[in-house]
Enzyme design. Structure first.
Site, mmCIF file in Angstrom:
data_model
loop_
_atom_site.group_PDB
_atom_site.id
_atom_site.type_symbol
_atom_site.label_atom_id
_atom_site.label_comp_id
_atom_site.label_asym_id
_atom_site.label_seq_id
_atom_site.Cartn_x
_atom_site.Cartn_y
_atom_site.Cartn_z
ATOM 1 N N GLU A 96 49.568 -5.483 17.758
ATOM 2 C CA GLU A 96 47.942 -5.324 17.482
ATOM 3 C C GLU A 96 47.172 -4.610 16.294
ATOM 4 O O GLU A 96 46.970 -5.104 15.452
ATOM 5 C CB GLU A 96 47.477 -4.746 18.285
ATOM 6 C CG GLU A 96 46.680 -6.256 19.336
ATOM 7 C CD GLU A 96 47.780 -6.097 20.734
ATOM 8 O OE1 GLU A 96 49.175 -5.672 20.022
ATOM 9 O OE2 GLU A 96 47.879 -6.868 20.782
ATOM 10 N N HIS A 165 43.995 -6.300 32.894
ATOM 11 C CA HIS A 165 42.994 -7.033 31.649
ATOM 12 C C HIS A 165 41.853 -7.956 32.237
ATOM 13 O O HIS A 165 41.641 -8.868 31.698
ATOM 14 C CB HIS A 165 44.517 -8.639 32.155
ATOM 15 C CG HIS A 165 45.499 -8.197 31.550
ATOM 16 N ND1 HIS A 165 46.708 -7.552 31.824
ATOM 17 C CD2 HIS A 165 46.155 -8.925 30.531
ATOM 18 C CE1 HIS A 165 47.991 -7.654 31.386
ATOM 19 N NE2 HIS A 165 47.254 -8.358 30.762
#
Lengths: 367, 426
Positions: A96, A165
């Site tokens: 990322e 999440h």
């Protein structure tokens, strides 16, 4: 001749109607568009928006994990690899920080990347680039270097995916000057806002919602046009009302609309505002609505402290205090990391009943 | 291949004029990486280890480039090139010395990180680049900006926080941006510039392959030894090699990250070795010698322009001052400082130019005087410049004036039918 007049009359009506519709789509309007007979899922709306923008501008490219061969982790980028090839749809390694930085560097040099995060939780690994190299660059370079990049992905809670999440990042990103933060609800929102985001010369954080991807919404002809886009920074009044204003964004708009129906049965007319844009926040629309109804209920999915609702409440108290007839109501997710068990998860997120209860409290009708 | 060299080199000691080997041929390597070793390597016990380890991989690390002294009359630089290099290094040194003076007089504030001692790296690389090539740096970026072409006046004004600075006073010491000279910053976070540089290199390749433009631009990323322990560095080495991007990763290994010695913080202190692990050549060069750096840089830049991919260059260098002007610099050994001070790159170049009759002492003195005047004039200019106006506080947050996507004509940009280059086909 009568036939001819008939035809001309027909053409006149159609011609007039068509031109009317064309000017409507070109105008900046917060009114709801005509409900078309077509329906579109949010997923298809996003896919078509990216597709059209990529075909219109060769500088637009897509980058992220699983966006190419896997057709997108949530199938948002389905078909793009086949259509545009691997030079414009990049399957990245799991890096990322690296690929977000590469996107920002490419934007510095003039390209228009669309960087996908599999969920915005993973953007925390790249948040340095979103904030320090993207958001702040135009300011630090005094306007020399602008960053036309879009960071998109699902945000907020899904179903049973656990604490790591499920966080909502709207408040974090919306507090940074230099970023634009958008949160669509319907398919029309998704299409229009994503197209506007890709065309925008500044960094945009585009917060989608996984549970909305599969939902179908009616979509108008104007929204299907390839030059359709929605203005950034303007909220939409989804439902007119006169007793209480409910302000929210993303999935909670659906809940608020259901709550408004329940309230209507009890004689309370609720006005539902879909923010669409968290930064810049459409304070004008919110305050105008509160001045009309005198009561405010804000709803969000994220953590309560320092959330989007806190900012809206502060803004309304600062600007429309004398119009308020009741304390401002704020509904947010529970102040805990998201639990896994289905019943606990349900308790941790705002539900329709919570919105109804808060609206009634604001209207002095609670038990 | 030469095999006369067998002694193990000490890790950070390389003498300058070591006459060792047959001349190094800097011929262009063939298309596979194997050719690279033919041109630049010197066998040593360490390199042999490396050759074994890398037997299967087509890339072998290169250890050291030694400046050769040929008996024939072909030197490494011409007179003009020598004077350009000398002037650039003197500019870097004088400018940084003046910054220190100004800081202690209170005209400069905040964080100021000086580059004294490392000028050979900046000059060696950046003087080979064109205006459209990009440079990305860290907070120690004054001299990178100067070498890239940003005027001394603009940099000094920026440091004073005046409106005539290269970023109108909004960036500061650590954020030197110049679109005109493709100086893409100036980043305060360690490792932050590396992915941004990789992205600029990515754009080069994208322009060639997708937009079908003629684009040979390369990007040079400068960063330090401490950054080489950061995750983003490895992520970018991977992706640059994977996508074969035209980028050169230049490690300015000055052995110290504030007060943390490189040897204390790194499991394998030889950074050049990390290049071949990702499939790119790794080169170690004496960063106190501008001519050696320049030779390595030429090869790396040519590789990148030809589309052969990235290179990792580790320059062994040293900063004569502390990490920043606020650093008391107590942890570094005086003997170490003295050792590197004796290898001052400016003195070395001066000696080379004079000994090889490329320039006279007088000519070099003229250059020094000219630079002194330039730097003093820059200070006067910065002093005389006004501070930014109050309205500048809220400007430039967004590229579009009100942040609502409204263009200069007052209409929404996204509704302008001419905003794209083509027509949308669904």
């Amino acid at each position: 001749r009568e036939k001819m007049w008939g035809i001309l009359r027909q053409r006149g009506i159609d011609g007039g109607g068509l031109s009317l519709r064309r000017t409507r789509s070109a105008s900046v309007s917060a009114r709801s568009y005509a409900a078309g007979s077509k329906e579109m899922t949010v997923r298809d709306a996003l896919n078509s928006a990216i597709d059209e923008e990529m075909s219109a501008d060769p500088k637009v490219f897509v980058m992220g994990e699983e966006v190419g061969q896997y057709q997108g982790a949530y199938k948002i980028t389905k078909g793009l690899l086949e259509k545009y090839g691997p030079e414009r749809v990049y399957d990245t390694p799991i890096t990322e920080a690296g690929f977000t930085g590469i996107g920002v560097g490419a934007a510095y040099a003039g390209l228009k990347p669309v960087v996908e995060f599999m969920t915005f939780n993973f953007s925390m690994q790249a948040i340095d680039h979103i904030i320090n190299s993207a958001a702040k660059s135009n300011y630090m370079s005094a306007g020399q270097i602008n960053v036309p990049i879009v960071f998109r992905g699902p945000n907020g809670a899904a179903a049973g995916v656990g604490a790591q999440h499920s966080q909502c990042y709207a408040a974090w990103y919306a507090s940074v000057p230099g970023l634009k933060v958008l949160a669509p609800y319907s398919a029309e929102d998704a299409r229009g806002l994503l197209k506007a985001a890709i065309r925008d010369p500044d960094p945009v954080v585009f917060l989608e919602n996984e549970l909305l991807y599969g939902e179908s919404f009616p979509i108008s002809e104007e929204a299907l046009d390839s030059s359709f886009c929605l203005p950034i920074g303007k909220a939409k009044i989804e439902r007119q009302g006169k007793d209480v204003t409910i302000v929210t964004f993303s999935k909670m708009v659906g809940f608020a609309l259901k709550a408004a129906e329940k309230l209507a049965e009890e004689g309370i007319s609720a006005e539902v505002i879909n923010l669409r844009s968290i930064r810049p926040l459409d304070r004008a629309t919110i305050n105008a609505s509160v001045r009309k109804t005198s009561r405010l209920v804000t709803v969000e999915e994220g953590f309560p402290q320092h959330g989007v609702c806190a900012e809206i409440c502060a803004s309304v108290v600062e600007e429309s205090f004398s119009y308020l007839d009741a304390p401002v109501e704020r509904i947010a997710g529970a102040d805990v990391p998201m639990p896994y068990a289905a019943n606990l998860e349900r308790l941790a997120l705002p539900q329709v009943e919570d919105i109804v209860r808060a609206a009634k409290r604001a209207c002095y009708r609670s038990k | 291949m030469a095999t006369s060299f067998s002694a193990t080199l000490p890790l950070h000691g390389s003498q300058e004029n070591r006459l060792l080997l047959p001349p190094i041929r800097l011929a262009p390597p063939p298309s596979s990486f194997l050719g690279f070793t033919r041109s630049l390597t010197i066998p040593s016990s360490r390199r042999l280890y490396h050759a074994h380890a890398a037997r299967r991989s087509p890339v072998v690390g290169v250890q050291e480039v030694v400046k050769e002294k040929k008996v024939t009359n072909s030197l490494l630089i011409t007179k003009e090139e020598g004077l350009v290099l000398y002037e650039d290094m003197i500019l870097g040194r004088s400018f940084e010395d003046m910054c220190a003076q100004m800081y202690y007089r209170g005209k400069m504030f905040g964080f100021v990180h000086l580059y004294n001692g490392q000028e050979a790296v900046s000059t060696g690389f950046i003087k080979l680049l064109t205006q459209s090539d990009s440079v990305v740096s860290t907070y120690r970026d004054h001299v990178h900006a100067l070498s890239k072409g940003v005027s001394a006046r603009a940099v000094m004004s920026e440091l004073f926080g005046k409106v005539t600075g290269c970023c109108r006073g909004q960036g500061g010491s650590m954020h030197m941006f110049s679109k005109e000279h493709n100086m893409l910053g100036g980043f305060a976070f360690i490792g932050e510039g590396i992915p941004v540089a990789t992205g600029a290199a990515f754009t080069s390749k994208y322009k060639r392959e997708v937009l079908k433009q003629d684009c040979e631009d390369v990007t040079v990323a400068f960063f330090g030894d401490g950054t080489c322990n950061n995750g983003q560095f490895y992520e970018c080495l991977n992706m640059a090699a994977l996508y074969k991007l035209p980028i050169i990763f230049v490690v300015e290994n000055n052995l110290w990250a504030i007060g943390m010695s490189h040897l204390r913080s790194t499991s394998d202190p030889e950074i050049w070795k990390k290049g071949p692990a990702f499939g790119m050549p790794g080169v170690h060069v004496d960063g106190m010698d501008v001519l050696k750096v320049r030779e390595v840089a030429k090869e790396a830049v040519t590789r990148a322009r030809r589309g052969e991919g990235p290179t990792l260059v580790e320059c062994e260098t040293y900063r004569f001052r502390g990490h920043s002007l606020a650093d008391p610099d107590e942890l570094r050994d005086a003997a170490e400082k003295a050792k590197y001070a004796a290898r001052d790159p400016i003195t070395a170049l001066k000696k080379y130019l004079v000994e090889n009759k490329l320039a006279s002492e007088g000519e070099l003195k003229t250059i020094e005087k000219k630079i002194d005047e330039l730097v003093e004039e820059a200070v006067e200019f910065a002093d005389a410049s006004p501070q930014p106006g109050r309205s500048q506080l809220l400007e430039n947050v967004f590229a579009d004036p009100k942040g609502f996507g409204i263009g200069p004509d007052g209409r929404y940009r996204c509704e302008d039918p001419k905003f794209t280059q083509g027509t949308a086909q669904v």
